[in-house]
Scaffold this motif. Structure first.
Motif, mmCIF file in Angstrom:
data_model
loop_
_atom_site.group_PDB
_atom_site.id
_atom_site.type_symbol
_atom_site.label_atom_id
_atom_site.label_comp_id
_atom_site.label_asym_id
_atom_site.label_seq_id
_atom_site.Cartn_x
_atom_site.Cartn_y
_atom_site.Cartn_z
ATOM 1 N N ALA A 55 25.864 24.267 -31.273
ATOM 2 C CA ALA A 55 26.789 24.840 -32.258
ATOM 3 C C ALA A 55 28.119 25.120 -31.574
ATOM 4 C CB ALA A 55 26.214 26.121 -32.847
ATOM 5 N N ARG A 56 29.181 25.004 -32.308
ATOM 6 C CA ARG A 56 30.518 25.257 -31.766
ATOM 7 C C ARG A 56 31.189 26.357 -32.579
ATOM 8 N NH1 ARG A 56 33.286 19.433 -30.154
ATOM 9 N NH2 ARG A 56 31.670 18.767 -28.687
ATOM 10 N N PHE A 57 31.872 27.239 -31.866
ATOM 11 C CA PHE A 57 32.538 28.384 -32.477
ATOM 12 C C PHE A 57 34.035 28.234 -32.266
ATOM 13 C CE2 PHE A 57 34.272 32.692 -32.291
ATOM 14 C CZ PHE A 57 33.737 33.268 -33.424
ATOM 15 N N TYR A 58 34.784 28.218 -33.352
ATOM 16 C CA TYR A 58 36.237 28.064 -33.283
ATOM 17 C C TYR A 58 36.908 29.333 -33.782
ATOM 18 C CZ TYR A 58 35.202 23.082 -32.787
ATOM 19 O OH TYR A 58 34.715 21.877 -32.359
ATOM 20 N N ASN A 59 37.850 29.824 -32.986
ATOM 21 C CA ASN A 59 38.614 31.014 -33.351
ATOM 22 C C ASN A 59 39.999 30.900 -32.746
ATOM 23 O OD1 ASN A 59 39.029 34.236 -32.079
ATOM 24 N ND2 ASN A 59 39.116 33.816 -34.262
ATOM 25 N N GLN A 60 40.984 31.430 -33.408
ATOM 26 C CA GLN A 60 42.364 31.367 -32.937
ATOM 27 C C GLN A 60 42.859 32.787 -32.722
ATOM 28 O OE1 GLN A 60 46.139 32.035 -32.801
ATOM 29 N NE2 GLN A 60 45.626 32.056 -34.968
ATOM 30 N N THR A 61 43.015 33.178 -31.473
ATOM 31 C CA THR A 61 43.449 34.548 -31.187
ATOM 32 C C THR A 61 44.809 34.618 -30.497
ATOM 33 O OG1 THR A 61 42.228 34.497 -29.094
ATOM 34 C CG2 THR A 61 41.104 35.431 -31.004
ATOM 35 N N LEU A 62 45.275 33.523 -29.918
ATOM 36 C CA LEU A 62 46.493 33.562 -29.108
ATOM 37 C C LEU A 62 47.693 34.035 -29.914
ATOM 38 C CD1 LEU A 62 47.932 33.037 -26.457
ATOM 39 C CD2 LEU A 62 48.207 30.641 -27.138
ATOM 40 N N TRP A 63 47.889 33.465 -31.104
ATOM 41 C CA TRP A 63 49.042 33.810 -31.922
ATOM 42 C C TRP A 63 48.694 34.802 -33.028
ATOM 43 C CZ3 TRP A 63 52.959 32.415 -29.241
ATOM 44 C CH2 TRP A 63 52.931 31.240 -28.500
ATOM 45 N N GLY A 64 47.422 35.029 -33.276
ATOM 46 C CA GLY A 64 47.036 35.967 -34.331
ATOM 47 C C GLY A 64 47.480 35.521 -35.707
#
Length: 217
Positions: A55-64
């Motif tokens: 399973a792969r988990f994608y999240n974007q936290t750098l730019w919020g």
């Protein structure tokens, strides 16, 4: 550090809280899923989840950048149509890019979409001086009508407010052959442990009220 939630027991007719929600979502994930989690408390709720193999988990936290996850899920689905795409988003972020629901249908994609409706921008509420200030509020939509509004007639659609309703919807979603769109209603300040702990530390350091207490998890 060990990852993964402990099983949680809760009354079937109780309102959904984060202590029950995120362990149940962890159990829902399957091997090979591509999981897209929106910026904010949703991604923090899944931050300690134990994922199945491949399973792969994608999240974007750098730019919020809130609103990122809904179109990102579309891109993931188109790039890897053989994998199950699971999108988890707060309703505030979802409102910014919700039109991509129609694109899923246009390109014959069948995502599983969970919209967590806590009646506002929760990450902002827990981190600002006045959590109930007007700019943290949202216009409340009839979320379960959105797939139909975007031309979709065959998706599994549900709105859940209790643990039993959540369990039933997850069971149906697990075997669905169409797209799935589930609105999960929680209390306004229902905060996952990781987000609560972060807010408690930051607010104390900044000398502003702590709105959600730190949680041992």
């Amino acid at each position: 550090m060990l990852y993964g939630y402990r099983p949680v027991q809760a009354a079937a007719d109780a309102a959904i809280d984060t202590a029950y929600l995120y362990p149940r979502l962890e159990q829902f994930f399957k091997e090979g899923d591509q999981i897209i989690a929106e910026t904010g408390t949703v991604s923090m709720g899944l931050g300690m989840a134990h994922l199945p193999k491949q399973a792969r988990f994608y999240n974007q936290t750098l730019w919020g950048s809130i609103g990122w996850a809904t179109p990102a899920a579309l891109g993931a689905a188109l790039a890897n149509p053989q994998q199950r795409t699971v999108l988890l988003t707060g309703e505030g972020s979802h409102q910014l890019t919700v039109q991509e629901i129609g694109q899923f249908h246009r390109y014959h994609q069948t995502p599983i979409i969970f919209v967590i409706n806590n009646n506002g921008y929760l990450i902002e509420r827990i981190l600002c001086k006045d959590p109930m200030i007007a700019y943290n509020d949202l216009c409340q939509w009839n979320y379960t009508l959105l797939p139909e509004a975007f031309g979709i007639s065959d998706w599994l659609v549900a709105k859940v407010e209790t643990n039993a309703e959540l369990d039933e919807a997850l069971a149906m979603a697990q075997t669905a052959t169409t797209g799935v769109y589930i609105e999960i209603v929680t209390a306004v300040m229902a905060t996952p442990a990781l987000a609560a702990n972060l807010a408690a530390q930051l607010n104390s350091a900044r000398g502003i009220p702590v709105h959600v207490m730190a949680v041992e998890d």
